[in-house]
Motif scaffolding. Structure first.
Motif, PDB file in Angstrom:
ATOM      1  N   SER A 120      -6.629  -3.823  -6.378  1.00 59.95           N
ATOM      2  CA  SER A 120      -6.692  -2.614  -7.185  1.00 59.95           C
ATOM      3  C   SER A 120      -5.274  -2.074  -7.316  1.00 59.95           C
ATOM      4  O   SER A 120      -4.682  -1.607  -6.347  1.00 59.95           O
ATOM      5  CB  SER A 120      -7.612  -1.584  -6.515  1.00 59.95           C
ATOM      6  OG  SER A 120      -7.572  -0.356  -7.204  1.00 59.95           O
ATOM      7  N   ARG A 133      -6.596   3.327 -11.468  1.00 63.85           N
ATOM      8  CA  ARG A 133      -6.841   2.077 -10.761  1.00 63.85           C
ATOM      9  C   ARG A 133      -7.291   1.001 -11.744  1.00 63.85           C
ATOM     10  O   ARG A 133      -8.180   1.220 -12.568  1.00 63.85           O
ATOM     11  CB  ARG A 133      -7.908   2.269  -9.682  1.00 63.85           C
ATOM     12  CG  ARG A 133      -7.428   3.053  -8.480  1.00 63.85           C
ATOM     13  CD  ARG A 133      -6.607   2.174  -7.569  1.00 63.85           C
ATOM     14  NE  ARG A 133      -5.871   2.948  -6.582  1.00 63.85           N
ATOM     15  CZ  ARG A 133      -4.849   2.466  -5.895  1.00 63.85           C
ATOM     16  NH1 ARG A 133      -4.438   1.242  -6.107  1.00 63.85           N
ATOM     17  NH2 ARG A 133      -4.227   3.212  -5.015  1.00 63.85           N
ATOM     18  N   ARG A 134      -6.659  -0.187 -11.624  1.00 65.44           N
ATOM     19  CA  ARG A 134      -7.058  -1.321 -12.450  1.00 65.44           C
ATOM     20  C   ARG A 134      -7.122  -2.568 -11.574  1.00 65.44           C
ATOM     21  O   ARG A 134      -6.221  -2.799 -10.769  1.00 65.44           O
ATOM     22  CB  ARG A 134      -6.072  -1.540 -13.600  1.00 65.44           C
ATOM     23  CG  ARG A 134      -6.096  -0.427 -14.643  1.00 65.44           C
ATOM     24  CD  ARG A 134      -5.257  -0.794 -15.866  1.00 65.44           C
ATOM     25  NE  ARG A 134      -5.417   0.208 -16.922  1.00 65.44           N
ATOM     26  CZ  ARG A 134      -4.631   1.249 -17.098  1.00 65.44           C
ATOM     27  NH1 ARG A 134      -3.615   1.445 -16.286  1.00 65.44           N
ATOM     28  NH2 ARG A 134      -4.841   2.102 -18.077  1.00 65.44           N
ATOM     29  N   GLU A 135      -8.172  -3.344 -11.752  1.00 66.37           N
ATOM     30  CA  GLU A 135      -8.319  -4.586 -10.993  1.00 66.37           C
ATOM     31  C   GLU A 135      -7.491  -5.677 -11.650  1.00 66.37           C
ATOM     32  O   GLU A 135      -7.601  -5.914 -12.858  1.00 66.37           O
ATOM     33  CB  GLU A 135      -9.796  -5.003 -10.936  1.00 66.37           C
ATOM     34  CG  GLU A 135     -10.694  -4.008 -10.225  1.00 66.37           C
ATOM     35  CD  GLU A 135     -10.304  -3.817  -8.764  1.00 66.37           C
ATOM     36  OE1 GLU A 135     -10.004  -4.826  -8.087  1.00 66.37           O
ATOM     37  OE2 GLU A 135     -10.292  -2.653  -8.306  1.00 66.37           O
ATOM     38  N   ILE A 191      -0.701  -0.391  -4.041  1.00 64.33           N
ATOM     39  CA  ILE A 191      -1.672  -1.470  -4.253  1.00 64.33           C
ATOM     40  C   ILE A 191      -2.492  -1.620  -2.975  1.00 64.33           C
ATOM     41  O   ILE A 191      -1.927  -1.714  -1.884  1.00 64.33           O
ATOM     42  CB  ILE A 191      -0.976  -2.795  -4.610  1.00 64.33           C
ATOM     43  CG1 ILE A 191      -0.228  -2.647  -5.939  1.00 64.33           C
ATOM     44  CG2 ILE A 191      -1.981  -3.926  -4.704  1.00 64.33           C
ATOM     45  CD1 ILE A 191       0.563  -3.877  -6.344  1.00 64.33           C
ATOM     46  N   ASP A 192      -3.792  -1.695  -3.102  1.00 62.16           N
ATOM     47  CA  ASP A 192      -4.668  -1.565  -1.937  1.00 62.16           C
ATOM     48  C   ASP A 192      -4.929  -2.876  -1.199  1.00 62.16           C
ATOM     49  O   ASP A 192      -5.994  -3.052  -0.620  1.00 62.16           O
ATOM     50  CB  ASP A 192      -6.007  -0.950  -2.365  1.00 62.16           C
ATOM     51  CG  ASP A 192      -6.855  -1.908  -3.188  1.00 62.16           C
ATOM     52  OD1 ASP A 192      -6.311  -2.914  -3.682  1.00 62.16           O
ATOM     53  OD2 ASP A 192      -8.069  -1.646  -3.328  1.00 62.16           O
ATOM     54  N   ASP A 240      -1.713   5.564 -16.447  1.00 65.19           N
ATOM     55  CA  ASP A 240      -2.860   5.876 -17.283  1.00 65.19           C
ATOM     56  C   ASP A 240      -2.359   6.129 -18.708  1.00 65.19           C
ATOM     57  O   ASP A 240      -1.669   7.114 -18.974  1.00 65.19           O
ATOM     58  CB  ASP A 240      -3.578   7.115 -16.742  1.00 65.19           C
ATOM     59  CG  ASP A 240      -4.874   7.417 -17.475  1.00 65.19           C
ATOM     60  OD1 ASP A 240      -5.075   6.882 -18.583  1.00 65.19           O
ATOM     61  OD2 ASP A 240      -5.683   8.190 -16.932  1.00 65.19           O
ATOM     62  N   TRP A 279      -2.280   0.373  -8.821  1.00 67.75           N
ATOM     63  CA  TRP A 279      -2.047   1.737  -9.313  1.00 67.75           C
ATOM     64  C   TRP A 279      -1.147   1.635 -10.531  1.00 67.75           C
ATOM     65  O   TRP A 279       0.033   1.319 -10.433  1.00 67.75           O
ATOM     66  CB  TRP A 279      -1.416   2.578  -8.221  1.00 67.75           C
ATOM     67  CG  TRP A 279      -1.264   4.044  -8.521  1.00 67.75           C
ATOM     68  CD1 TRP A 279      -0.099   4.750  -8.560  1.00 67.75           C
ATOM     69  CD2 TRP A 279      -2.309   4.981  -8.801  1.00 67.75           C
ATOM     70  NE1 TRP A 279      -0.350   6.071  -8.843  1.00 67.75           N
ATOM     71  CE2 TRP A 279      -1.709   6.246  -8.990  1.00 67.75           C
ATOM     72  CE3 TRP A 279      -3.694   4.877  -8.901  1.00 67.75           C
ATOM     73  CZ2 TRP A 279      -2.430   7.397  -9.279  1.00 67.75           C
ATOM     74  CZ3 TRP A 279      -4.422   6.030  -9.192  1.00 67.75           C
ATOM     75  CH2 TRP A 279      -3.796   7.271  -9.376  1.00 67.75           C
ATOM     76  N   ASP A 280      -1.729   1.877 -11.699  1.00 70.15           N
ATOM     77  CA  ASP A 280      -1.031   1.660 -12.959  1.00 70.15           C
ATOM     78  C   ASP A 280      -1.012   2.948 -13.761  1.00 70.15           C
ATOM     79  O   ASP A 280      -1.826   3.851 -13.537  1.00 70.15           O
ATOM     80  CB  ASP A 280      -1.751   0.564 -13.753  1.00 70.15           C
ATOM     81  CG  ASP A 280      -0.823  -0.173 -14.694  1.00 70.15           C
ATOM     82  OD1 ASP A 280       0.333   0.264 -14.854  1.00 70.15           O
ATOM     83  OD2 ASP A 280      -1.251  -1.187 -15.271  1.00 70.15           O
ATOM     84  N   GLN A 294       0.816  -1.217   0.000  1.00 75.72           N
ATOM     85  CA  GLN A 294       0.000   0.000   0.000  1.00 75.72           C
ATOM     86  C   GLN A 294       0.847   1.262   0.000  1.00 75.72           C
ATOM     87  O   GLN A 294       0.446   2.295  -0.544  1.00 75.72           O
ATOM     88  CB  GLN A 294      -0.910  -0.006   1.226  1.00 75.72           C
ATOM     89  CG  GLN A 294      -0.130  -0.067   2.540  1.00 75.72           C
ATOM     90  CD  GLN A 294      -1.023  -0.098   3.758  1.00 75.72           C
ATOM     91  OE1 GLN A 294      -1.962   0.681   3.844  1.00 75.72           O
ATOM     92  NE2 GLN A 294      -0.743  -0.994   4.685  1.00 75.72           N
TER      93      GLN A 294
END
Length: 753
Positions: A618, A632-634, A552-553, A623, A620-621, A547
């Motif tokens: 989720s 955010r991307r799963e 990353i969450d 954009d 952090w990538d 995190q």
């Protein structure tokens, strides 16, 4: 009256378990178990069973579940079954057992008896692993049937669903069925239960007396081969001894980075002269398959050079967390050994820009979140390295001023105090940083009373801090939520051992050495001591950094994480103190795993290796539509390297960013701790050890023997020191790049060019 060995709740969860003389704690709340749980039809499920004696069953719709127990003299066997009585396939995201073992390490001394889920490993045809306590109790876990995956129930600080991720684990789960994707080594066909189909698993819990016994014991439990090697990390052309624990005949093959496979036998195996990963596969005649991974490394210098490139390409930034600018260690240490005008100039320009954004360079006082004292201690180490690389005395003078400021945050008990008065000696090794400075100051004391005063003042401060660690043992305390934490323990051990090395008085040396060894012994429950995988071997288990470091969450075990190298310092210092070959082997294995953060083919620096096989998170990538911005991307993360984000998530020029907030805020440059450690431990050093049987072990060099004479050939020209550990006196010739050094040597000593 004797206690009941197995006490079950009305729903079949274990309330109390005694096997032989060993008692194991199980949870009694929502994390109680074993019980069936999972996720399907868009929701999460916990199956309530009922029954009597040792059989419990229940169901949801057309799916039935059961658990049976068989308590034997030395083990508990849990048989879990699931049946599909419907007309359509049952396709869960996951369905398995919440084991219920109490792994929640909340406070001392209770955490000393808690079992941490140290190793959980799925193979194509079976499952094995173990949980271990700081006191050394071990519970082996094995199934002769394939298990799709596993997971951990991580807590959140304060037990609130909206709070920050916590530092504890409630319990572990065996995800008997799981959707794809899963790591390639896992079974790939356990995501569906056909109409009319039943699956069952016999899961054994068995106490094991010692780490060395886990593989032989579980090989029998799983009726499967278990692979072991004395080295998983090798230089090109080196050999390792391969062992297989199995009652059946076994066929072995190795697959190299080129995809080609060859057969081999157990015993001494010489790896090819090509860097990269090598997969060992053991297949028994009964159809069971196990895998292991070896790694053939590049020369050590290659990794430091690549780390320097990454430190420039993934820019260091002014931040309230030193992890955001930790890459300057790689820059300055590479500068010291391998000057590169362009890269060195870029790195120093960046450093000179961000330094005054965080520190008053005239007074030597931190100006950005000063109570986070590990930032100041880290800067002391960094300035000391820059001074050694370039010789600018102003850098050393600033480091000394910062050390004086740190002393103002030293409590009367010797501890360095940080945020809210917390104990911060073991949050990025404050005492070691000051010792690193003091040892350089000591070299300047000749005819210089000012530097002599600084040296004595700073070393006295470090001594007070280390004495405090020696008194506290594992009752230290650290940043964040309290737990038996890998960094807290390894950081204390390394500082105790380093200080022991500096002592001339044997009684003092022994006092600090014993304290360090005691801590490191407790730390084994948080290490990958027996994992047959070069990507993780020897590394520590840390699970709350994603995190902060890469945003990353979700919690996930990172092994190695940058702080795994704290354990490498500890085992190395202790090896130099007592000469144990196991400590030297651990040092080189862990270091070899850590440097693999640099991809062997591309040279790209990654952040960490994630151990969990299936984490939906989720991420952090970058954009794609807005370069430099994130989205955010799963994604599913599983047993893989995770990339850094600093290469694209950049802070604006000449500004300060948060550690893990604001534009560019992240802490993924903590990965550079591996290369700081590499430079200290192995870059310029080689090691030779003589065993009782007269054979030799060697690291970073080749050894030949002719009678009582030993010839040592370092692998790289940069090696200028060879540490020998000899059972008897030998004439030793070391062929350094600048000539041969010959001397009579016995016991442990350094031979230098």
């Amino acid at each position: 009256m004797p206690k009941e060995p197995l006490k079950l709740s009305a729903s079949g969860c274990i309330k109390s378990l005694i096997i032989g003389s060993k008692h194991f704690d199980f949870r009694e709340n929502e994390y109680a178990g074993p019980k069936w749980y999972g996720e399907w039809d868009g929701s999460k499920h916990k199956i309530v069973l009922s029954g009597s004696v040792m059989h419990f069953e229940g169901g949801e719709g057309p799916i039935s579940f059961s658990i049976d127990y068989a308590l034997l003299s030395d083990r508990l066997v849990i048989t879990a079954a699931i049946a599909n009585h419907g007309r359509t396939p049952f396709i869960p995201v996951k369905a398995g057992l919440k084991l219920g073992l109490d792994t929640y390490m909340q406070s001392r001394p209770e955490w000393n008896q808690k079992l941490f889920p140290t190793l959980l490993r799925c193979e194509k045809t079976h499952f094995w692993g173990y949980a271990m306590s700081p006191e050394g109790a071990i519970l082996g876990i094995g199934s002769p049937e394939p298990v799709a995956s596993w997971s951990l129930d991580y807590n959140r600080a304060g037990d609130s669903p909206d709070s920050d991720w916590g530092h504890r684990v409630y319990t572990l789960n065996l995800d008997l069925m799981n959707s794809l994707p899963l790591p390639a080594r896992h079974p790939q066909d356990l995501g569906e239960l056909a109409a009319g189909e039943t699956k069952s698993w016999a899961i054994t819990l068995i106490p094991v007396s010692d780490l060395a016994d886990i593989k032989p014991v579980l090989a029998k439990v799983c009726s499967a081969p278990m692979l072991d090697a004395d080295r998983y990390i090798l230089a090109e052309g080196e050999s390792t001894n391969i062992r297989v624990y199995c009652d059946d005949p076994v066929n072995l093959q190795i697959t190299g980075p080129d995809g080609e496979s060859v057969k081999f036998d157990t015993g001494n195996f010489t790896v090819p002269e090509r860097a990269g990963e090598y997969t060992l596969t053991a297949a028994s005649d009964s159809g069971k398959i196990s895998q292991a991974r070896l790694y053939v490394r590049h020369p050590w210098s290659w990794y430091l050079k690549q780390a320097r490139v990454a430190a420039v390409e993934k820019p260091q930034k002014a931040s309230c967390c030193c992890e955001s600018w930790y890459g300057h260690f790689s820059s300055f240490l590479a500068l010291r050994h391998f000057a590169d005008h362009e890269l060195d100039a870029q790195a120093e320009a960046n450093f000179r820009t961000i330094l005054p954004l965080m520190f008053d360079t005239q007074s030597g006082v931190p100006t950005l979140l000063p109570d986070r004292i590990q930032n100041t201690c880290t800067m002391i180490s960094m300035l000391a390295d820059l001074y050694q690389a370039k010789g600018n005395i102003a850098d050393l003078e600033l480091a000394a001023k910062l050390a004086d400021w740190i002393i103002t945050h030293q409590h009367k008990d010797g501890s360095y105090k940080g945020q809210n008065g917390g104990h911060y000696t073991c949050v990025i090794y404050a005492a070691k940083s000051i010792i690193e400075l003091a040892l350089i100051e000591k070299e300047l004391t000749v005819d210089n009373s000012d530097w002599e005063y600084k040296y004595k003042r700073h070393m006295a401060s470090a001594k007070a801090a280390v004495d405090n660690l020696q008194r506290l043992g594992d009752n230290i305390g650290t940043e964040g939520e309290a737990t038996f934490e890998d960094g807290m323990i390894s950081c204390s051990a390394l500082q105790l051992a380093l200080f022991a090395l500096l002592q001339d008085d044997k009684s003092c040396r022994d006092k600090y050495t014993k304290a360090a060894l005691d801590l490191l012994s407790r730390h084994r429950c948080l290490e990958q001591s027996i994992v047959p995988d070069a990507r993780m071997t020897g590394c520590t288990l840390r699970f709350w950094e994603a995190q902060y470091d890469v945003l990353i969450d979700q919690n996930m075990i990172t092994s190695p994480h940058g702080w795994s190298s704290w354990k490498t310092y500890a085992t190395w210092y202790l090896y130099l103190l007592n000469g144990s070959e196991d400590l030297l082997r651990q040092t080189m294995e862990t270091l070899g795993a850590c440097v693999q953060m640099i991809d062997s083919d591309s040279g790209e620096l990654r952040w960490a290796f994630v151990v969990d096989p299936y984490i939906r998170a989720s991420v952090w990538d970058q954009d794609d539509d807005n370069p430099g911005s994130g989205a955010r991307r799963e994604r599913v993360i599983g047993e893989q390297y995770v990339d850094m984000i600093s290469g694209w998530w950049k802070a604006p020029p000449d500004t300060v960013t948060g550690g893990y907030w604001d534009q560019g805020g992240c802490c993924d440059n903590d990965v550079h701790e591996h290369f700081k450690c590499l430079e200290e431990v192995a870059l310029t050093s080689a090691y030779v050890i003589e065993r009782k049987d007269g054979s030799f072990g060697a690291w970073n060099c080749r050894v030949e023997r002719a009678g009582d004479k030993i010839y040592v050939y370092p692998y790289e020209d940069i090696v200028d020191s060879v540490h020998v550990n000899l059972k008897k006196s030998h004439l030793v010739d070391v062929h350094f790049s600048d000539g041969v050094t010959s001397m009579n040597a016995a016991g442990m000593q350094w031979i230098r060019s």
